[in-house]
Design an enzyme around this catalytic site. Structure first.
Site, PDB file in Angstrom:
ATOM      1  N   GLU A 170     -10.486 -29.438 -46.173  1.00  0.00           N
ATOM      2  CA  GLU A 170      -9.747 -30.093 -45.102  1.00  0.00           C
ATOM      3  C   GLU A 170      -9.589 -29.261 -43.822  1.00  0.00           C
ATOM      4  OE1 GLU A 170      -7.033 -33.114 -47.800  1.00  0.00           O
ATOM      5  OE2 GLU A 170      -6.039 -31.454 -46.787  1.00  0.00           O
ATOM      6  N   GLU A 370     -10.058 -35.360 -53.579  1.00  0.00           N
ATOM      7  CA  GLU A 370      -8.605 -35.439 -53.728  1.00  0.00           C
ATOM      8  C   GLU A 370      -8.173 -36.878 -53.538  1.00  0.00           C
ATOM      9  OE1 GLU A 370      -5.909 -33.016 -51.408  1.00  0.00           O
ATOM     10  OE2 GLU A 370      -7.192 -31.253 -51.609  1.00  0.00           O
TER      11      GLU A 370
END
Length: 465
Positions: A170, A370
């Site tokens: 991320e 995720e």
């Protein structure tokens, strides 16, 4: 007539996994030669983290990893996504390697393999070694170069035992919330001046891909956070603001990797980029990881006042800089997690299909690296954790993946966030994403009803193969 399955059905060979990150679970921050990280420094600043929580102990996974591996074996997952703590392996972020740090990950990796769980590590999950952060962190191009060296060290040590790799996690969150808004480590508030960090993180990714391959590692991907961007209205100003946000939050992190160029709409917002950087960033990967939680609604500044609302939407309880040329807006009409995030499984199907449409054959196989929900239910009087809302959330998102596959998207696996309730960054221990309940006082692990449900989904899919 065929009866519908009581559980989500994914294709044969689909990878079932769980995810964690080093600073969120390991603890032992000052043991066995580990160096401090940006998150250690951030947590030490008063007021940065809710209730003053830190990752100093977290889930004590450093000492309790055999118990956690046993939980994964009971769950029946194919793979475990964890992260290496860079400063545990290379305390200064460059130079000498800490053999005790490598020893810990040797024990973890070997234990996973013995349990039949594929280790799927992330090289970097936001915990920059503090000496590098103090020298400018990811605003400094040198950090990307040091990251490439670190990737080579880890690759050479583990390539023979680790069959799936993730470079960085991320970069959008570290760029926007860490350097841009100051909500997470390192806590800077640079606004658009944070964008060089995005480029350097992507450069680090590309250098890591090359270093891993040179070390004999394969099956390499990235874990990028993505979400559909929804304009708050049909008003042109809101549409334009949403388009800008979409580029900043999604496409500047995907386009360079998958196409070798930045979005044209970002021209002038990034510093001049050497062509060789884009060649490195677009080094071929074997798969693309997507972290998904919910769509984002975006409007032009002042939308809340126009609507007579209380104010703009918050990110992790914080408001973005009011000087930015967009405003985040609440998405109403959906169930919400205990983090107050809207539950919109169809957004995951929309996102996956949009990637297939945008990139076509340039999109490699996809993994959901995720996905999960903060559901804060704890043990009842009998010690059971009845978290039906997490079951409903996960069931719906797995079905959303199945819908995307039916629409032609090549999705190969799903990593649930998270195995354990853990240290949840700036909100500390207050938000619980785990399939396993963690008592942070005693470190007792209690599998929740969602744990048993996910185990049954995995077993049911295998039985259909």
């Amino acid at each position: 007539m065929t009866q519908p399955s009581p559980f989500p059905v994914l294709p044969q060979g689909f990878v079932w996994g769980v995810s964690t990150a080093a600073y969120q679970i390991e603890g032992a921050v000052a043991e066995d030669g580990r160096g401090p990280s940006s998150w250690d420094a951030f947590c030490a600043e008063p007021g940065r983290v809710l209730n003053g929580d830190t990752g100093e102990v977290a889930c004590d996974h450093y000492h309790r990893y055999p118990e956690d591996i046993a939980l994964m074996a009971e769950l029946g997952v194919d793979a475990y996504r964890f992260s290496f703590a860079w400063s545990r392996i290379q305390p200064a972020g460059s130079g000498a390697v800490n053999p005790l740090g490598l020893d810990f990950y040797d024990r973890l990796v070997d234990g996973l393999l013995e349990a039949g769980v594929t280790p799927s590590p992330t090289l970097f999950h936001w915990d920059t070694p503090l000496p590098l952060e103090q020298a400018g962190g990811w605003l400094n191009r040198d950090t990307a170069l040091r990251f490439g060296e670190y990737a080579g060290i880890v690759g050479e040590h583990f390539a023979d035992r680790i069959p799936r790799w993730i470079t960085i996690n991320e970069p959008v969150v570290l760029t926007m919330l860490g350097y841009g808004a100051g909500i997470q480590a390192p806590g800077l508030q640079l606004g658009f001046e944070a964008l060089p960090a995005a480029h350097n993180l992507l450069l680090g990714h590309g250098l890591a891909v090359r270093a891993l391959r040179a070390a004999g590692a394969g099956n390499i991907g990235v874990a990028n956070n993505h979400a559909p961007t929804w304009a708050a209205s049909e008003v042109p100003a809101d549409q334009q603001a949403a388009g800008l946000y979409d580029n900043i939050s999604n496409w500047i992190f995907a386009d360079p990797i998958l196409t070798g160029r930045y979005p044209e709409a970002m021209a002038g917002m990034l510093p001049e980029v050497p062509a060789e950087d884009l060649e490195i960033i677009s080094s071929p990967i074997d798969w693309y990881g997507i972290n998904y939680y919910n769509p984002t609604a975006v409007a032009a500044p002042g939308f809340s006042q126009r609507q007579g609302d209380d104010g703009p939407a918050l990110i992790d309880g914080h408001e973005l800089d009011a000087s930015l040329p967009f405003e985040l807006v609440d998405i109403d009409g959906y169930p919400r997690t205990d983090f107050d995030w809207p539950v919109i499984p169809a957004g995951l199907t929309e996102l996956l299909v949009s990637f297939r449409e945008r990139y076509g054959d340039a999109l490699p196989p996809v993994y959901i690296t995720e996905n999960g929900a903060a559901i804060n239910d704890g043990p009842d009087a009998t010690g059971q954790v009845a978290d039906q809302r997490r079951i409903d959330y996960t069931d719906a998102h797995l079905r959303a993946i199945a819908a995307a596959i039916a629409a032609g998207v090549d999705v190969r696996g799903y990593f649930h966030w998270s195995l354990l309730d853990n240290f949840e960054w700036a909100v500390g221990n207050s938000m619980r994403f785990g399939l396993v309940h963690t008592d942070f006082e005693t470190q007792r692990r209690t599998p929740k009803q969602s744990f048993h449900w996910y185990r049954d989904v995995i077993a049911g899919n295998r039985a259909r193969a």
